[in-house]
Design a protein around this motif. Structure first.
Motif, PDB file in Angstrom:
ATOM      1  N   HIS A  61      23.676 -10.570   0.443  1.00 39.58           N
ATOM      2  CA  HIS A  61      24.154 -11.560  -0.528  1.00 39.58           C
ATOM      3  C   HIS A  61      23.730 -11.146  -1.925  1.00 39.58           C
ATOM      4  O   HIS A  61      22.673 -10.540  -2.121  1.00 39.58           O
ATOM      5  CB  HIS A  61      23.699 -12.975  -0.170  1.00 39.58           C
ATOM      6  CG  HIS A  61      22.223 -13.199  -0.108  1.00 39.58           C
ATOM      7  ND1 HIS A  61      21.457 -13.416  -1.221  1.00 39.58           N
ATOM      8  CD2 HIS A  61      21.357 -13.248   0.940  1.00 39.58           C
ATOM      9  CE1 HIS A  61      20.199 -13.602  -0.861  1.00 39.58           C
ATOM     10  NE2 HIS A  61      20.103 -13.488   0.450  1.00 39.58           N
ATOM     11  N   ASP A 115      14.882 -10.106  -1.422  1.00 36.99           N
ATOM     12  CA  ASP A 115      15.905 -11.067  -0.959  1.00 36.99           C
ATOM     13  C   ASP A 115      16.997 -11.183  -2.000  1.00 36.99           C
ATOM     14  O   ASP A 115      17.003 -12.128  -2.771  1.00 36.99           O
ATOM     15  CB  ASP A 115      15.226 -12.426  -0.705  1.00 36.99           C
ATOM     16  CG  ASP A 115      16.161 -13.425  -0.089  1.00 36.99           C
ATOM     17  OD1 ASP A 115      17.192 -13.013   0.448  1.00 36.99           O
ATOM     18  OD2 ASP A 115      15.873 -14.626  -0.148  1.00 36.99           O
ATOM     19  N   MET A 116      18.014 -10.251  -2.019  1.00 36.83           N
ATOM     20  CA  MET A 116      18.064  -9.017  -1.285  1.00 36.83           C
ATOM     21  C   MET A 116      19.024  -8.036  -1.922  1.00 36.83           C
ATOM     22  O   MET A 116      19.681  -7.269  -1.262  1.00 36.83           O
ATOM     23  CB  MET A 116      18.465  -9.298   0.180  1.00 36.83           C
ATOM     24  CG  MET A 116      19.836  -9.992   0.286  1.00 36.83           C
ATOM     25  SD  MET A 116      20.428 -10.095   1.994  1.00 36.83           S
ATOM     26  CE  MET A 116      20.837  -8.379   2.314  1.00 36.83           C
ATOM     27  N   GLU A 142      24.938 -17.380  -0.778  1.00 37.29           N
ATOM     28  CA  GLU A 142      24.235 -17.495   0.504  1.00 37.29           C
ATOM     29  C   GLU A 142      23.100 -18.508   0.403  1.00 37.29           C
ATOM     30  O   GLU A 142      22.793 -19.217   1.360  1.00 37.29           O
ATOM     31  CB  GLU A 142      23.681 -16.127   0.923  1.00 37.29           C
ATOM     32  CG  GLU A 142      23.109 -16.087   2.341  1.00 37.29           C
ATOM     33  CD  GLU A 142      21.638 -16.481   2.437  1.00 37.29           C
ATOM     34  OE1 GLU A 142      21.176 -16.765   3.553  1.00 37.29           O
ATOM     35  OE2 GLU A 142      20.940 -16.516   1.396  1.00 37.29           O
ATOM     36  N   GLU A 143      22.477 -18.562  -0.762  1.00 36.40           N
ATOM     37  CA  GLU A 143      21.287 -19.407  -0.924  1.00 36.40           C
ATOM     38  C   GLU A 143      21.631 -20.894  -1.022  1.00 36.40           C
ATOM     39  O   GLU A 143      20.726 -21.734  -0.983  1.00 36.40           O
ATOM     40  CB  GLU A 143      20.494 -18.987  -2.164  1.00 36.40           C
ATOM     41  CG  GLU A 143      19.962 -17.553  -2.128  1.00 36.40           C
ATOM     42  CD  GLU A 143      18.801 -17.360  -1.145  1.00 36.40           C
ATOM     43  OE1 GLU A 143      18.435 -18.320  -0.443  1.00 36.40           O
ATOM     44  OE2 GLU A 143      18.269 -16.245  -1.091  1.00 36.40           O
ATOM     45  N   GLU A 170      18.677  -8.902   5.191  1.00 35.23           N
ATOM     46  CA  GLU A 170      17.703  -9.929   4.773  1.00 35.23           C
ATOM     47  C   GLU A 170      16.293  -9.447   5.122  1.00 35.23           C
ATOM     48  O   GLU A 170      16.115  -8.626   6.026  1.00 35.23           O
ATOM     49  CB  GLU A 170      17.963 -11.240   5.530  1.00 35.23           C
ATOM     50  CG  GLU A 170      19.246 -11.948   5.161  1.00 35.23           C
ATOM     51  CD  GLU A 170      19.117 -12.818   3.910  1.00 35.23           C
ATOM     52  OE1 GLU A 170      18.090 -12.725   3.213  1.00 35.23           O
ATOM     53  OE2 GLU A 170      20.073 -13.571   3.644  1.00 35.23           O
TER      54      GLU A 170
HETATM   55 ZN   LIG Z   1      18.368 -13.921   1.508  1.00 31.12          ZN
END
Ligand SMILES: [Zn+2]
Length: 381
Positions: free
Chosen positions: A77, A109-110, A141-142, A166
């Protein structure tokens, strides 16, 4: 033609480009600069690149080298969590080498993983590829997982296997629990405390709801157990409650927030349905309104078969048995599209979402080396 940046230069540029995603619109940023940066590099390397719009200011990137069916996706991501400037000792947007570490927001991350995936692909000439290698960069993604959900909606990309980088400390992960966060709202009727018949006490109704939740939790834990998880049973946590305003007033409304972590095999929709049904059942027939509302869309649990060729290969290459983690990823969405998916990346989860996030300098070369071996096995050999 411009010179292709080195691995460290790619990491520097990715970290330098802010791409915070946040449910708070004031903090939320576009990921398009990162997507365009990656697309430029990958175009220059002969990848076929496609930018897939997700929402305003957000997109995924699918970059493909080689053609045909099967092949491997290396996914990451592009967004990061927000950061607290006061708690960082380094500039979050400047890749800083110190103590044999590289500091920066998105090192672990990432975003840095995407640079390593590109670096690994350079070991092979475009004509070497018998099956496609796809570098996949996703949005949000978060927060909402909207990037991954858009992929599922469009059923792209297609490949046989996928690795999501990840932070797992270089250990292969084939399972994680799902995450549901739900709000339970009970509306009754407020009134003066001196005469209980004047109202419907929402706090008392919530008492019954909580009793039912704890009973449901016990039953779920008796019925579901997977010893491969550190916490081998599904969990329900009561995390937040608010109701009423004064001791001398009948409580008119009460709201409870819960977190449910189901094991693989427990579908989110089924759980939501059962939650509603059970709670409805314990409320008195009149005077109360019950609502259950998702606090976010939820993340399904994931399990990739232990005998998948990808799992076997990863175990052999890393020397670690494929295990489980306690956080959610985009893996269930990629699995849903028919790809056996592993989570495997160089960062450590302890560093993710923390001030002074870093990646160990010693992890970088072995990661590129490992990714080369995966590419060789699934796209070249
Ligand atoms: Zn992540």
């Amino acid at each position: 033609m411009t010179r292709q940046p080195t691995l460290i230069e790619m990491m520097q540029q990715l970290i330098a480009m802010p791409s915070v995603s946040c449910v708070n619109p004031a903090l939320d940023q576009s990921n398009l600069p990162v997507i365009h940066l990656l697309a430029n590099w990958l175009d220059g390397l002969g990848f076929n690149t496609e930018i897939m719009p997700v929402s305003t200011g957000k997109a995924n990137l699918i970059a493909t080298r080689g053609q045909g069916a099967g092949g491997l996706v290396l996914a990451g991501h592009t967004d990061t969590v927000p950061y607290d400037d006061n708690r960082w000792h380094h500039d979050p947007f400047k890749l800083t080498e110190a103590n044999n570490r590289f500091y920066g927001l998105g090192t672990s991350d990432m975003k840095a993983f995407l640079a390593m995936a590109i670096e690994a692909s350079l070991a092979f000439k475009p004509e070497d590829y018998k099956k496609p290698l796809i570098i996949l960069a996703t949005a949000d993604e978060e927060t909402t997982m909207d990037g991954a959900k858009t992929l599922v909606k469009l059923s792209r990309p297609k490949a046989r296997f996928a690795i999501i980088g990840e932070p797992t400390g270089m250990k292969p992960i084939r399972m994680h629990k799902g995450i549901l966060m739900e709000s339970i709202r009970i509306t009754g009727l407020a009134g003066h405390s001196s005469d209980p018949t004047l109202g419907h006490n929402a706090l008392e109704a919530m008492h019954k709801v909580i009793g039912e939740l704890l009973l449901w939790r016990d039953q779920l834990q008796q019925q579901n157990n997977n010893p491969l998880f550190e916490v081998p049973v599904p969990t329900i946590n009561l995390g937040h409650i608010h109701g009423g305003d004064n001791p001398n007033r009948i409580c008119g409304a009460c709201e409870l927030h819960i977190d449910i972590r189901p094991l693989p095999g427990m579908a989110l929709d089924d759980l939501r349905h059962e939650l509603k049904q059970r709670l409805q059942k314990v409320l008195p027939e009149t005077g109360f309104k019950l609502e259950t509302l998702p606090l976010f869309s939820g993340i399904p649990a994931v399990e990739t078969a232990a005998d998948s060729e990808l799992v076997k290969t990863a175990e052999q290459l890393t020397g670690h048995r494929a295990g489980s983690v306690a956080f959610g990823t985009e893996a269930p969405y990629l699995n849903q599209m028919g790809m056996d998916t592993l989570v495997l990346g160089p960062g450590n989860i302890d560093q993710a979402h923390q001030p002074d996030e870093y990646i160990d300098a010693d992890r970088i070369k072995p990661t590129v080396e490992l990714l080369r071996k995966f590419i060789y096995q699934f796209c070249i050999a």
